[in-house]
Design a protein around this motif. Structure first.
Motif, PDB file in Angstrom:
ATOM      1  N   LYS A  43       0.831  -1.204   0.000  1.00 41.31           N
ATOM      2  CA  LYS A  43       0.000   0.000   0.000  1.00 41.31           C
ATOM      3  C   LYS A  43       0.868   1.257   0.000  1.00 41.31           C
ATOM      4  CE  LYS A  43      -2.667  -1.028   3.564  1.00 41.31           C
ATOM      5  NZ  LYS A  43      -3.772  -1.003   4.530  1.00 41.31           N
ATOM      6  N   ASP A  44       1.939   1.245   0.796  1.00 43.90           N
ATOM      7  CA  ASP A  44       2.845   2.392   0.843  1.00 43.90           C
ATOM      8  C   ASP A  44       3.504   2.632  -0.510  1.00 43.90           C
ATOM      9  OD1 ASP A  44       2.226   2.671   3.510  1.00 43.90           O
ATOM     10  OD2 ASP A  44       4.090   1.776   4.243  1.00 43.90           O
ATOM     11  N   ALA A  47       1.002   4.129  -2.924  1.00 42.03           N
ATOM     12  CA  ALA A  47       0.740   5.530  -2.591  1.00 42.03           C
ATOM     13  C   ALA A  47       1.888   6.425  -3.042  1.00 42.03           C
ATOM     14  CB  ALA A  47       0.508   5.686  -1.092  1.00 42.03           C
ATOM     15  N   ARG A  48       3.135   5.975  -2.826  1.00 41.11           N
ATOM     16  CA  ARG A  48       4.290   6.760  -3.274  1.00 41.11           C
ATOM     17  C   ARG A  48       4.267   6.958  -4.780  1.00 41.11           C
ATOM     18  NH1 ARG A  48       7.031   3.723   0.437  1.00 41.11           N
ATOM     19  NH2 ARG A  48       7.829   2.329  -1.173  1.00 41.11           N
ATOM     20  N   ILE A  66      -1.491  -0.205  -8.016  1.00 41.67           N
ATOM     21  CA  ILE A  66      -2.854  -0.163  -7.491  1.00 41.67           C
ATOM     22  C   ILE A  66      -3.604  -1.440  -7.867  1.00 41.67           C
ATOM     23  CG2 ILE A  66      -5.087   1.005  -7.705  1.00 41.67           C
ATOM     24  CD1 ILE A  66      -3.421   3.623  -8.071  1.00 41.67           C
TER      25      ILE A  66
END
Length: 78
Positions: A43-44, A47-48, A66
């Motif tokens: 997830k990190d 997001a980055r 994603i």
């Protein structure tokens, strides 16, 4: 204390129900609305990549990152 339903599960159910939250989704999570376990590192990383694409306006692989995450709004949990 009982866990609350996952927000995206509630939004997805509302979208499938003419924009209204179904009456069977209350304040406590059900097997259908509980959170999906996901690796925080994935997830990190996603997001980055999304943030970098927004800043650099160049493909950073956000779509692929994603798509690799579980998404209750597109597929049902098995």
């Amino acid at each position: 204390m009982a866990k609350q339903p996952e927000a995206l599960a509630t939004f997805a159910a509302s979208a499938r129900n003419a924009g209204k939250k179904p009456k069977d989704i209350g304040l406590e999570a059900t097997p259908e609305t509980k959170g999906i376990p996901t690796d925080s590192r994935k997830k990190d990383a996603a997001a980055r990549k999304v943030l970098r694409e927004g800043v650099l306006h160049k493909d950073q692989g956000a779509d692929e990152a994603i798509d690799a995450l579980p998404d209750r709004t597109r597929t049902k949990k098995r």
